[in-house]
Motif scaffolding. Structure first.
Motif, PDB file in Angstrom:
ATOM      1  N   ARG A 271     -36.914 -46.172 -10.004  1.00  0.00           N
ATOM      2  CA  ARG A 271     -37.338 -45.273 -10.977  1.00  0.00           C
ATOM      3  C   ARG A 271     -36.504 -45.681 -12.335  1.00  0.00           C
ATOM      4  NH1 ARG A 271     -38.430 -38.911  -9.719  1.00  0.00           N
ATOM      5  NH2 ARG A 271     -39.171 -38.420 -11.858  1.00  0.00           N
ATOM      6  N   LEU A 272     -35.052 -45.585 -12.055  1.00  0.00           N
ATOM      7  CA  LEU A 272     -34.132 -45.750 -13.306  1.00  0.00           C
ATOM      8  C   LEU A 272     -34.370 -47.211 -13.942  1.00  0.00           C
ATOM      9  CD1 LEU A 272     -31.756 -44.338 -14.555  1.00  0.00           C
ATOM     10  CD2 LEU A 272     -30.086 -45.345 -13.082  1.00  0.00           C
ATOM     11  N   THR A 273     -34.422 -48.095 -12.949  1.00  0.00           N
ATOM     12  CA  THR A 273     -34.764 -49.610 -13.595  1.00  0.00           C
ATOM     13  C   THR A 273     -35.912 -49.518 -14.740  1.00  0.00           C
ATOM     14  OG1 THR A 273     -33.544 -50.698 -11.829  1.00  0.00           O
ATOM     15  CG2 THR A 273     -35.021 -51.996 -13.219  1.00  0.00           C
ATOM     16  N   LEU A 274     -37.140 -48.879 -14.036  1.00  0.00           N
ATOM     17  CA  LEU A 274     -38.299 -49.009 -15.004  1.00  0.00           C
ATOM     18  C   LEU A 274     -38.252 -48.175 -16.107  1.00  0.00           C
ATOM     19  CD1 LEU A 274     -40.866 -49.230 -12.018  1.00  0.00           C
ATOM     20  CD2 LEU A 274     -40.289 -51.255 -13.550  1.00  0.00           C
ATOM     21  N   SER A 275     -37.163 -46.993 -16.076  1.00  0.00           N
ATOM     22  CA  SER A 275     -36.971 -46.154 -17.255  1.00  0.00           C
ATOM     23  C   SER A 275     -36.489 -46.804 -18.363  1.00  0.00           C
ATOM     24  CB  SER A 275     -36.310 -44.980 -16.747  1.00  0.00           C
ATOM     25  OG  SER A 275     -35.077 -45.181 -16.705  1.00  0.00           O
ATOM     26  N   GLN A 276     -35.523 -47.930 -18.180  1.00  0.00           N
ATOM     27  CA  GLN A 276     -35.102 -48.693 -19.366  1.00  0.00           C
ATOM     28  C   GLN A 276     -35.913 -49.164 -20.544  1.00  0.00           C
ATOM     29  OE1 GLN A 276     -31.494 -48.552 -18.806  1.00  0.00           O
ATOM     30  NE2 GLN A 276     -32.274 -47.424 -16.961  1.00  0.00           N
ATOM     31  N   ASN A 277     -35.496 -48.698 -21.756  1.00  0.00           N
ATOM     32  CA  ASN A 277     -36.231 -49.244 -22.949  1.00  0.00           C
ATOM     33  C   ASN A 277     -37.491 -47.970 -23.055  1.00  0.00           C
ATOM     34  OD1 ASN A 277     -35.003 -51.589 -23.047  1.00  0.00           O
ATOM     35  ND2 ASN A 277     -36.228 -52.532 -21.574  1.00  0.00           N
ATOM     36  N   GLY A 278     -37.263 -46.917 -22.516  1.00  0.00           N
ATOM     37  CA  GLY A 278     -38.312 -45.951 -22.771  1.00  0.00           C
ATOM     38  C   GLY A 278     -38.073 -45.376 -24.057  1.00  0.00           C
ATOM     39  N   ASP A 279     -38.887 -44.341 -24.354  1.00  0.00           N
ATOM     40  CA  ASP A 279     -39.071 -43.753 -25.781  1.00  0.00           C
ATOM     41  C   ASP A 279     -37.651 -43.177 -25.959  1.00  0.00           C
ATOM     42  OD1 ASP A 279     -41.604 -44.664 -26.077  1.00  0.00           O
ATOM     43  OD2 ASP A 279     -42.459 -42.791 -25.528  1.00  0.00           O
ATOM     44  N   LEU A 280     -36.826 -42.907 -25.052  1.00  0.00           N
ATOM     45  CA  LEU A 280     -35.619 -42.133 -25.509  1.00  0.00           C
ATOM     46  C   LEU A 280     -34.285 -42.990 -25.428  1.00  0.00           C
ATOM     47  CD1 LEU A 280     -35.904 -38.319 -24.375  1.00  0.00           C
ATOM     48  CD2 LEU A 280     -35.858 -39.300 -26.586  1.00  0.00           C
ATOM     49  N   SER A 281     -34.657 -44.255 -25.346  1.00  0.00           N
ATOM     50  CA  SER A 281     -33.527 -45.113 -25.042  1.00  0.00           C
ATOM     51  C   SER A 281     -32.687 -45.245 -26.110  1.00  0.00           C
ATOM     52  CB  SER A 281     -33.834 -46.727 -24.454  1.00  0.00           C
ATOM     53  OG  SER A 281     -34.637 -47.050 -25.424  1.00  0.00           O
ATOM     54  N   GLY A 282     -31.284 -44.965 -26.033  1.00  0.00           N
ATOM     55  CA  GLY A 282     -30.580 -45.054 -27.286  1.00  0.00           C
ATOM     56  C   GLY A 282     -30.209 -43.578 -27.664  1.00  0.00           C
ATOM     57  N   CYS A 283     -30.856 -42.765 -27.062  1.00  0.00           N
ATOM     58  CA  CYS A 283     -30.759 -41.255 -27.458  1.00  0.00           C
ATOM     59  C   CYS A 283     -29.713 -40.712 -26.125  1.00  0.00           C
ATOM     60  CB  CYS A 283     -31.956 -40.510 -27.278  1.00  0.00           C
ATOM     61  SG  CYS A 283     -32.965 -40.912 -28.999  1.00  0.00           S
ATOM     62  N   HIS A 284     -28.883 -39.877 -26.637  1.00  0.00           N
ATOM     63  CA  HIS A 284     -27.925 -39.244 -25.754  1.00  0.00           C
ATOM     64  C   HIS A 284     -28.465 -37.515 -25.759  1.00  0.00           C
ATOM     65  CE1 HIS A 284     -23.712 -37.327 -24.703  1.00  0.00           C
ATOM     66  NE2 HIS A 284     -24.455 -37.468 -23.543  1.00  0.00           N
ATOM     67  N   LEU A 285     -28.785 -37.065 -24.400  1.00  0.00           N
ATOM     68  CA  LEU A 285     -29.349 -35.733 -24.267  1.00  0.00           C
ATOM     69  C   LEU A 285     -28.167 -34.996 -23.530  1.00  0.00           C
ATOM     70  CD1 LEU A 285     -31.912 -36.761 -25.224  1.00  0.00           C
ATOM     71  CD2 LEU A 285     -33.049 -35.116 -24.114  1.00  0.00           C
ATOM     72  N   VAL A 286     -27.588 -33.696 -24.198  1.00  0.00           N
ATOM     73  CA  VAL A 286     -27.071 -32.749 -23.224  1.00  0.00           C
ATOM     74  C   VAL A 286     -27.394 -31.659 -22.638  1.00  0.00           C
ATOM     75  CG1 VAL A 286     -24.569 -31.631 -23.181  1.00  0.00           C
ATOM     76  CG2 VAL A 286     -25.051 -33.606 -24.753  1.00  0.00           C
ATOM     77  N   ILE A 287     -27.581 -31.752 -21.314  1.00  0.00           N
ATOM     78  CA  ILE A 287     -28.343 -30.579 -20.742  1.00  0.00           C
ATOM     79  C   ILE A 287     -27.525 -29.691 -19.784  1.00  0.00           C
ATOM     80  CG2 ILE A 287     -30.495 -30.182 -19.155  1.00  0.00           C
ATOM     81  CD1 ILE A 287     -31.382 -32.785 -19.949  1.00  0.00           C
ATOM     82  N   THR A 288     -27.549 -28.688 -19.900  1.00  0.00           N
ATOM     83  CA  THR A 288     -26.878 -27.619 -19.114  1.00  0.00           C
ATOM     84  C   THR A 288     -27.526 -27.054 -17.937  1.00  0.00           C
ATOM     85  OG1 THR A 288     -26.928 -25.525 -20.477  1.00  0.00           O
ATOM     86  CG2 THR A 288     -25.199 -26.983 -20.918  1.00  0.00           C
ATOM     87  N   ALA A 289     -27.326 -26.701 -16.704  1.00  0.00           N
ATOM     88  CA  ALA A 289     -27.874 -26.185 -15.844  1.00  0.00           C
ATOM     89  C   ALA A 289     -27.164 -25.247 -14.920  1.00  0.00           C
ATOM     90  CB  ALA A 289     -28.425 -27.275 -14.791  1.00  0.00           C
ATOM     91  N   GLY A 290     -27.887 -24.112 -14.202  1.00  0.00           N
ATOM     92  CA  GLY A 290     -27.145 -23.479 -13.337  1.00  0.00           C
ATOM     93  C   GLY A 290     -26.473 -22.104 -13.823  1.00  0.00           C
ATOM     94  N   GLY A 291     -26.092 -21.311 -12.901  1.00  0.00           N
ATOM     95  CA  GLY A 291     -25.499 -19.943 -13.376  1.00  0.00           C
ATOM     96  C   GLY A 291     -23.995 -20.049 -13.232  1.00  0.00           C
ATOM     97  N   THR A 292     -23.437 -19.590 -14.454  1.00  0.00           N
ATOM     98  CA  THR A 292     -21.960 -19.949 -14.346  1.00  0.00           C
ATOM     99  C   THR A 292     -21.386 -18.679 -13.159  1.00  0.00           C
ATOM    100  OG1 THR A 292     -21.821 -18.311 -16.180  1.00  0.00           O
ATOM    101  CG2 THR A 292     -21.810 -20.612 -16.394  1.00  0.00           C
TER     102      THR A 292
END
Ligand code: CTP
Length: 407
Positions: free
Chosen positions: A181-202
């Motif tokens: 899955r990760l290999t085939l996602s390379q060169n996807g539309d968001l390649s070169g973009c950095h997304l920061v995502i937060t999750a869960g309850g503190t």
């Protein structure tokens, strides 16, 4: 709505060689097919002794090629035709014998002929006895394949068919699937973009054994991380405690309190393309954390609270100064006046859009696998969605972020 993954619409040839791990290859083929890939399989003569082509045909709906096909009327087409147009050739399990053959360019069965003729990337999941794996011949063959950019997944340590424990077991099916899955996602539309995502309850500690927290499971944030990875993004997942598995490829930063999450976000967002605050961050914390456990013989404790910092408000300030993160997304879990309350947050926190959900529904929001959301943007335009899986909701959010990034 159906989920699309980097495997959707792809042509993945699954090569299967003679190892007892063949039975796991059927599960792998099924997972590839369920993810939307077209999966012809090729069994070597030894693999045919362990498992039937009918098994693969039944789970993939595609032909499972065997040695006889190389010598049939269409063999001359088959021997190079199979590899042409394929997106990926995965050999799982891959024996020491097949590793040796493809390292040295031997082409003595339909699978090794296909491997030599194919121009697509090749991934292998080695499976063999520990002694065979550690033998210098196998290690040198693997080194040749590494230099040729053939990607090996595993093997892992564990109990083998011989009853012995060692390094040589085929990697687990989920691990192989996630690597593909990760290999085939390379060169996807968001390649070169950095997304920061937060999750869960503190979690806000009260004393050494107690914390104040909320019912967030982290599932929506983790699904967002996977959806972003699927588009080829670099993902930093800042996570409060959850029992969830980190999506392969994400850089996970573990935090406990709202303040730790605040610091982690502040140090990660400079230069980033998007911040998605899916975490349920505590709005207040106990003013003091007791050093010793609070004992009940001292009577009912009186707990004084203080506000935590608003993370999105701090990031909005950074964005005003630097322009980064380019896109800011918040979540609003509301129990009343969904639109009004959520829209106020879009304005107050300077968001591009907010994902609002009504937490009074028992099928949406905290700890369940589904969510029913309304996306509200800074102009007050709203887009309501039906009850969907959190994976589907994640795709909708990532698609919207992609548009805002001009992708
Ligand atoms: N959030 C944040 N920092 C906090 C609290 C919340 O960045 N200290 C983020 C959340 O991650 C979410 C958004 O702000 O993306 C809205 O969170 P919510 O708790 O709904 O909003 P609040 O501003 O805290 O307002 P209230 O709890 O009073 O509804």
């Amino acid at each position: 709505m159906t989920i699309t993954t980097p495997l959707t619409g792809k042509h993945i040839i699954l090569g299967v060689t003679g190892s007892i791990a063949c039975y796991k290859a059927a599960d792998l083929a099924s997972k590839f097919a369920q993810a939307g890939a077209t999966v012809p399989t090729i069994l070597t003569p030894c693999a045919e002794k362990f498992i039937s082509p009918l098994t693969f045909q039944s789970v993939t709906g595609q032909k499972s090629f065997v040695e006889a096909d190389l010598w049939g009327g269409e063999g001359h087409i088959q021997h190079i035709g199979l590899g042409i147009g394929a997106d990926l050739l995965v050999i799982a399990p891959c024996t020491a014998n097949t590793i040796a053959k493809i390292a040295h360019g031997l082409a003595d069965n339909l699978l090794t002929v296909t491997a030599l003729a194919a121009r697509c990337p090749i991934m292998i999941a080695p499976a063999m006895d520990g002694g065979m794996y550690s033998h210098p011949a196998t290690q040198q063959n693997l080194e040749i394949l590494r230099q040729r950019k053939v990607h090996a997944i595993g093997p892992v340590e564990g109990r083998m068919a011989s009853g012995m424990v060692g390094l040589g077991r085929m990697a687990e099916v989920n691990e192989i699937f996630n690597r593909v899955r990760l290999t085939l996602s390379q060169n996807g539309d968001l390649s070169g973009c950095h997304l920061v995502i937060t999750a869960g309850g503190t979690q806000e500690p009260l004393d050494p054994v107690r914390t104040l927290t909320n019912r967030s499971s982290g599932k929506q944030g983790y699904a967002l991380a996977q959806a972003a990875l699927d588009k080829g993004a670099r993902v930093t997942l800042i996570s409060a405690p959850t029992g969830l598995v980190t999506p392969l490829g994400a850089l996970r930063v573990d935090v406990l309190t709202a303040e730790e999450m605040h610091q982690a976000v502040l140090s990660t967002v400079p230069g980033s393309d998007a911040l998605i605050m899916a975490a349920a961050v505590a709005d207040f914390r106990p003013q003091k954390q007791a050093v010793e456990k609070i004992k009940k013989d001292k009577g009912k404790p009186e707990i004084q609270f203080e506000f935590t910092s608003d993370i999105l408000a701090s990031v909005a300030q950074i964005k005003a100064d630097t322009g980064y993160p380019r896109v800011m997304v918040g979540f609003a879990a509301e129990s009343q006046n969904l639109f009004e309350n959520a829209y106020q947050k879009v304005v107050k926190k300077h968001l591009d859009f907010i994902v609002a959900n009504d937490i009074t529904s028992n099928k949406a929001g905290f700890a369940v696998d589904t969510n029913q959301v309304t996306l509200i943007d800074a102009t007050g335009k709203s887009e309501a969605h039906p009850l969907l899986s959190k994976e589907e909701v994640a795709q909708i959010i990532i698609n919207r972020v992609m548009k805002l990034l001009g992708k």
